[in-house]
Enzyme design. Structure first.
Site, mmCIF file in Angstrom:
data_model
loop_
_atom_site.group_PDB
_atom_site.id
_atom_site.type_symbol
_atom_site.label_atom_id
_atom_site.label_comp_id
_atom_site.label_asym_id
_atom_site.label_seq_id
_atom_site.Cartn_x
_atom_site.Cartn_y
_atom_site.Cartn_z
ATOM 1 N N ARG A 54 -14.571 27.386 14.495
ATOM 2 C CA ARG A 54 -14.758 26.680 15.762
ATOM 3 C C ARG A 54 -14.063 25.317 15.755
ATOM 4 O O ARG A 54 -13.728 24.791 16.814
ATOM 5 C CB ARG A 54 -16.254 26.544 16.067
ATOM 6 C CG ARG A 54 -16.931 27.873 16.342
ATOM 7 C CD ARG A 54 -18.439 27.748 16.376
ATOM 8 N NE ARG A 54 -18.901 27.057 17.555
ATOM 9 C CZ ARG A 54 -19.250 27.640 18.711
ATOM 10 N NH1 ARG A 54 -19.147 28.958 18.831
ATOM 11 N NH2 ARG A 54 -19.687 26.942 19.720
ATOM 12 N N GLU A 172 -20.665 31.795 25.893
ATOM 13 C CA GLU A 172 -21.220 30.453 25.753
ATOM 14 C C GLU A 172 -20.892 29.549 26.939
ATOM 15 O O GLU A 172 -19.910 29.756 27.649
ATOM 16 C CB GLU A 172 -20.684 29.785 24.482
ATOM 17 C CG GLU A 172 -21.134 30.449 23.196
ATOM 18 C CD GLU A 172 -20.619 29.707 21.973
ATOM 19 O OE1 GLU A 172 -20.843 28.477 21.881
ATOM 20 O OE2 GLU A 172 -19.992 30.347 21.117
#
Length: 229
Positions: A54, A172
């Site tokens: 990420r 998300e």
């Protein structure tokens, strides 16, 4: 993608953290992005290899940066990440956070609250660590970006005719840099005991007790060597 059930309104978003982290979160008055949270985490439940990906994954639409520059929220409970945490606990997997999902606390808000507050955000159609995941910062595109029927499904594992379900189930809502706690609608926990613990954390901080809902169906709750459907 099925279109039998569309985007709910309001559109809830939820971030979870270990209850040990709540005092520092309350003291700061905000959640920080994955890349800057650092010492705020007394207990880290994330997988190091996922966090590393990420930090490298670029966000292709404004405000840009990498995924770790954002505070992550899911659109639904019982996420694949929480499933991994619950299974690691059940199986006694070494080298991982060992405590399972019971001590995790959901911090619940909504897309509408974040948008109305003028915070910068980006949504994804799936797991942000996966290369084929798409992003958008458009409210109008949320209805088709996210697989809303799958987010409502209790079982979301990949199946032969659809090997992308797990990725999409991890869609998300990413809030840029930080998330002020005054945008929360409330908190959710697995048991009455955990609710009292959360309320005590607020009392210890000299703060008004928040709305805390007991939602056992938002958790897996596996015990060691136990498998549940």
């Amino acid at each position: 993608m099925s279109d039998t059930i569309g985007q709910p309104k309001p559109t809830l978003i939820m971030h979870f953290t270990h209850i040990d982290n709540l005092p520092a979160v309350l003291k700061a008055g905000r959640l920080f992005s994955d890349g800057s949270v650092g010492p705020q985490l007394a207990t880290n439940v994330g997988a190091a290899e996922i966090k590393a990906r990420r930090r490298e994954r670029r966000v292709p639409c404004p405000p840009g940066g990498v995924v770790a520059d954002y505070v992550p929220f899911y659109f639904a409970p019982r996420s694949p990440m929480m499933f991994r945490i619950a299974c690691d606990h059940r199986d006694g997997k070494s080298g991982c956070y060992p405590g399972g999902d019971d001590p995790l606390v959901y911090l619940v808000s909504s897309v509408e609250r974040v948008s109305d507050a003028g915070r910068e955000w980006v949504a994804s159609d799936g797991n942000c660590a996966v290369g084929l995941t798409s992003f958008s910062a458009s409210l109008d595109e949320l209805a088709t970006l996210v697989d809303w029927p799958l987010l409502r499904a209790k079982v979301w594992k990949d199946i032969p005719e659809d090997m992308d379900r797990m990725r999409r189930r991890a869609a998300e809502f990413l809030v840029h840099r930080e998330f002020p706690l005054d945008l929360l609608a409330g908190y959710a926990v697995r048991t009455e005991e955990r609710r009292e613990q959360v309320r005590q954390v607020f009392r210890d901080a000299g703060m008004i007790e928040p709305y805390v809902s007991v939602r056992p169906n938002w958790y897996y709750g596996y015990t060691r060597r136990e498998v549940r459907e």
